[in-house]
Each structure stands twice: as structure tokens, then as C-alpha cells.
Scaffold this motif. Structure first.
Motif, mmCIF file in Angstrom:
data_model
loop_
_atom_site.group_PDB
_atom_site.id
_atom_site.type_symbol
_atom_site.label_atom_id
_atom_site.label_comp_id
_atom_site.label_asym_id
_atom_site.label_seq_id
_atom_site.Cartn_x
_atom_site.Cartn_y
_atom_site.Cartn_z
ATOM 1 N N SER A 140 0.811 -1.235 0.000
ATOM 2 C CA SER A 140 0.000 0.000 0.000
ATOM 3 C C SER A 140 0.836 1.275 0.000
ATOM 4 C CB SER A 140 -0.927 0.010 1.225
ATOM 5 O OG SER A 140 -1.902 -0.994 1.116
ATOM 6 N N TYR A 141 2.160 1.167 -0.147
ATOM 7 C CA TYR A 141 3.013 2.359 -0.115
ATOM 8 C C TYR A 141 2.596 3.357 -1.208
ATOM 9 C CZ TYR A 141 7.227 5.231 -0.224
ATOM 10 O OH TYR A 141 8.105 6.275 -0.180
ATOM 11 N N GLY A 142 2.208 4.566 -0.775
ATOM 12 C CA GLY A 142 1.756 5.577 -1.740
ATOM 13 C C GLY A 142 0.300 5.423 -2.142
ATOM 14 N N TYR A 143 -0.328 4.323 -1.720
ATOM 15 C CA TYR A 143 -1.750 4.084 -2.056
ATOM 16 C C TYR A 143 -2.584 4.020 -0.777
ATOM 17 C CZ TYR A 143 -0.395 2.673 -6.799
ATOM 18 O OH TYR A 143 0.089 2.639 -8.083
ATOM 19 N N GLU A 144 -2.074 4.596 0.320
ATOM 20 C CA GLU A 144 -2.741 4.405 1.607
ATOM 21 C C GLU A 144 -4.212 4.831 1.550
ATOM 22 O OE1 GLU A 144 0.251 5.806 1.259
ATOM 23 O OE2 GLU A 144 1.645 4.674 2.543
ATOM 24 N N GLU A 145 -4.458 6.046 1.032
ATOM 25 C CA GLU A 145 -5.838 6.542 1.047
ATOM 26 C C GLU A 145 -6.745 5.712 0.139
ATOM 27 O OE1 GLU A 145 -5.744 10.772 0.414
ATOM 28 O OE2 GLU A 145 -4.376 10.972 2.123
ATOM 29 N N LYS A 146 -6.216 5.387 -1.023
ATOM 30 C CA LYS A 146 -7.000 4.606 -1.998
ATOM 31 C C LYS A 146 -7.359 3.233 -1.409
ATOM 32 C CE LYS A 146 -6.908 4.565 -6.890
ATOM 33 N NZ LYS A 146 -6.934 5.733 -7.533
ATOM 34 N N ASP A 147 -6.360 2.588 -0.823
ATOM 35 C CA ASP A 147 -6.591 1.233 -0.304
ATOM 36 C C ASP A 147 -7.520 1.260 0.918
ATOM 37 O OD1 ASP A 147 -4.974 0.409 -2.309
ATOM 38 O OD2 ASP A 147 -3.292 -0.215 -1.047
#
Ligand code: GAL
Length: 434
Positions: free
Chosen positions: A151-158
């Protein structure tokens, strides 16, 4: 003269290196706004989650790469039919390898289509229909430990995706974090990465229990709550071993986990728990993660000590196929009540002599749980007077044996037990009315 010039040059060299490292760290912080947010934000426990230690099951040790919606549905069914649900086990967690990949256009994670043909939302609906909760796994780095998308860099999306699917629990690992510069830097980065996901989960508005899994080297008990976590692993993976000492990242056994926990009691309490990893009870040398196997006395010791620790009780065997001994251990409501006691105090070691130990845990209602534990590979009798275990020696206590489900004496001034190798007996002490 030459010597002092050399000394001078040496100091200049050292200062330049320190200056260079600091410069790299500052540059890194400026370049990554997510880290900036995470650094200042204290997320806490906005939904009042895990006021007692979380209880449930995790797919990793029994199923590893074979986790599937079939396994999860059948596990949910077994929670109900075996009485695990009634005993308080709630969370069913899919660990690594639920993934199919990350969509290159939308950037969204999707599950393996063969093993999860109905999708995660339908699976969450099914688990919820049984009155249970569904957990999922991701990683703070670019890849999970099994090299699935992280999820690195995709925290909000995930986090948003997990919330939309109806997820109730996230186990968040720490493989493949790309920001390692130095040990000190990695410590700070880990805090930022966990805060980034903690903030993202909070922003979804859905109560999602956050389980921090960086295995202990960066002391997550010091910052886990601040990062929004309700539990944090204290050690590397436990496998189905009685005694397998720690060395760097290798899996450990029950005995080493107990020793790691012994110093961490003051960091646990309602809303944030030390997590010595899953229960290996009932694995009996089967499943994806094989150890050497333990006997039922050793499994009973694990259950006893995890409850003395107020540890999360995350089962790790195939609960669809438990034998009677495993059921007796996992379904003992009296030992579970010690784990779930509302005071939420982690037990601590009060006596250690000749491989015999006494652990004490304050309980609500002025009671104490006392565990008598034999580390030796021979049977021994352990007797502890109240003064030996930090209880008032002028008082008398009534004792109740939680494995025998029977009173163990009235008006006692000491507690005694004949213990088989690696056995633990647990008693509840209530002050006697004299
Ligand atoms: C490890 C973690 C295990 C399991 C595994 C999955 O890092 O400690 O509990 O989640 O990754 O790859």
C-alpha cells in the motif's frame, strides 16, 4: 604536528558524513508530503476499538498461499457451529495472498479471481451475516512479504477500498519499505508509514481495527497507539514450536514469545495491546507454516500465557477440523475471561526459580489470576507463598482452578501445583472472608 593535523582532518570527515546524512533525511521529508502529514498527526483510537484484546482467526499459518473465499466462508460457519463465536472470537482475517493484483488504470487492488470469484464485498456480507467481522492484510511497503502489491503511496485509496468492501480489521506488514537510509531513519520512517495508513483508515469513517506488524525491532509499543494501532506485534513470526530461540528474523517458538512479552506489560491496556502473534494451538504440525509441532500441554501453556498477557487471541489452526483437545483449549471460557478482563492489565512474572515461574495478573473485582509454569523438561512441584509473589502475606485467599473448572482450596496462605514438563496451571485468587 602531523598527528594533530590528521586528528583535525578526521573530525572534519566525520562531521561531513553526519551533515550529509541529515541532508538526505530532510530532502526525503520535503519530497514526500504523505510523510509530513503522518509525522505530526496523532491518530489515536477514534472509534473506541479493542477495549479488550481482539479475538479471532488468521489464515496465514494454516493456509498461507491457499487462502480462498471457500476457506473463509467455511471458517465463519465453523465459528458458529463449534461455539467459537459464542466464546468471543469475532475477527476472521485473510492474510497475505488474497490478492490478484493492482489495476494499472484505476490503481485499485483486486482479489485473486480464482480463489475469490465472488469478490471481497460479497465475502464481507457473508461473514457479517453470521454476526462476525472480516479482516484483510496489506503492507506499508511497495510489496507485501509474499510480494503481492503493497500500500506504499496508495494508503488513502486502499483504505477507502477496504472500507467500501466492508472490511473491519487491517493487518499491516513492513516488508519492502523503500525509505531505508539508516537504522535511525528507518525507525522514523516506520512511524510515518504506519501513521499514513492509520490516518487513511480514520478518514474512511469506518471503524477498522489496525494491527501493526513490524515484528518488534522498532519498539511499536512506544508509538503504536499514536499511529492509530490497536495491537502491535512484539516479535517475529511464531511457528508451531515449543522452543526455538530468536535470531534476527527467523520464526520463534512459544517459549521465546513468552520471554519477549515479560518486559512489555506497561505498554498494554484498553485500546492498545502487545501482540505476541497467533495461537499455534491445534496446528499439530500441519498447515502452511509447519514447525516441529507441540503437545497439548504446551498448547495449553500458550493459551494460558496469552490470556495472562491480555494478548489478542488470534487462532491459527484450521478451525473446521479441530480435535477435542484443541476445542477444550480454545473454548475454555474461564481462561478467555482472564484475557478479556476489563481492567486490561498485562500479567507479569513475580517469581522465577529452577525453571519454575509464577506470573500474576490483577483482575477486576479485587481478584488476581496466578499462573504456575514449569519450563523444565521434567515434572516438578511448584509452591509459592503470598510473600513470594507480591501478595499481602497476612491475607488468605480462596483459589479456583480454571483448567479443572473447580475450586482449589479455601483460606490459603500459598498456592501449590504438581506440574508436568512445560505445563501451566492457572488459578483465580479471591480474598477469603475469614
Ligand atoms: C510476515 C508476517 C506473517 C505473515 C507473513 C505473510 O511478515 O509476520 O504473520 O503475515 O508476513 O507474508
Amino acid at each position: 604536528m602531523i598527528r594533530s593535523t590528521m586528528r583535525y582532518a578526521f573530525f572534519i570527515f566525520i562531521f561531513s558524513i553526519i551533515y550529509f546524512i541529515q541532508g538526505c533525511q530532510e530532502k526525503n521529508e520535503k519530497q514526500n508530503p504523505v510523510q509530513q502529514t503522518g509525522q505530526t498527526d496523532s491518530i489515536g483510537n477514534p472509534f473506541g476499538l479493542a477495549m479488550t484484546p481482539p479475538m479471532g482467526w488468521n489464515s496465514w499459518n494454516p493456509f498461507g498461499k491457499e487462502v480462498s473465499e471457500k476457506v473463509i466462508r467455511e471458517t465463519a460457519d465453523s465459528f458458529v457451529s463449534t461455539g467459537l463465536k459464542d466464546a468471543g472470537y469475532t475477527y476472521i482475517v485473510m492474510d497475505d495472498f488474497w490478492h490478484g493484483g493492482r489495476d494499472s488504470v484505476t490503481g485499485l487492488l483486486y482479489p485473486d479471481p480464482k480463489r475469490f470469484p465472488s469478490g471481497i464485498k460479497a465475502l464481507a456480507d457473508y461473514v457479517h451475516s453470521k454476526g462476525l467481522k472480516l479482516g484483510i492484510y496489506s503492507d506499508a511497503g511497495t510489496l507485501t512479504c509474499g510480494e503481492m502489491p503493497g500500500s506504499y503511496g496508495y494508503e488513502e485509496k486502499d483504505a477507502k477500498q477496504f472500507a467500501e468492501w466492508g472490511i473491519d480489521f487491517l493487518k499491516y506488514d513492513y516488508c519492502f519499505c523503500p525509505e531505508y537510509v539508516s537504522w535511525n531513519n528507518d525507525y522514523k520512517m516506520a512511524i510515518r508509514r504506519y501513521k499514513a495508513m492509520g490516518s487513511a483508515l480514520k478518514a474512511t469513517g469506518r471503524p477498522i481495527l489496525f494491527s501493526i506488524c513490524e515484528w518488534g525491532p522498532r519498539s511499536p509499543w512506544l508509538w503504536g497507539r499514536e499511529a492509530g494501532g490497536q495491537m502491535w506485534r512484539t516479535s517475529y513470526d511464531i511457528h508451531d514450536f515449543w522452543d526455538k530461540p530468536r535470531n534476527e528474523t527467523s520464526p520463534i517458538g512459544i517459549l521465546t514469545s513468552i520471554d519477549v512479552m515479560s518486559d512489555l506489560g506497561r505498554f498494554a491496556g484498553p485500546g492498545g495491546w502487545n501482540d505476541p502473534d497467533m495461537l499455534v494451538v491445534g496446528l499439530n504440525n500441519t498447515g502452511f507454516i509447519k514447525g516441529g509441532g507441540c503437545n497439548d500441554i504446551e498448547y495449553r501453556t500458550q493459551m494460558s500465557m496469552w490470556c495472562m498477557f491480555s494478548a489478542p487471541l488470534m487462532m491459527g489452526c484450521d478451525v473446521r477440523n479441530m480435535n477435542e483437545a484443541t476445542k477444550t483449549i480454545l473454548l475454555n471460557k474461564e481462561i478467555i475471561a482472564i484475557d478479556q478482563d476489563p481492567l486490561g492489565k498485562q500479567g507479569f512474572r513475580v517469581m522465577r526459580k529452577d525453571g519454575l515461574e509464577v506470573w500474576k495478573k490483577p483482575l477486576s473485582g479485587n481478584r488476581f489470576a496466578v499462573a504456575l509454569f514449569n519450563r523444565n523438561s521434567t515434572g516438578k512441584t511448584l509452591t509459592a507463598a503470598w510473600k513470594d509473589i507480591e501478595l499481602d502475606s497476612t491475607k488468605r485467599y480462596d483459589a479456583y482452578d480454571v483448567w479443572k473448572h473447580a475450586p482449589a482450596g479455601k483460606g490459603l496462605s500459598s498456592i501449590s501445583s504438581a506440574l508436568q514438563p512445560h505445563e501451566t496451571n492457572v488459578f483465580i485468587l479471591t480474598e477469603a472472608k475469614l
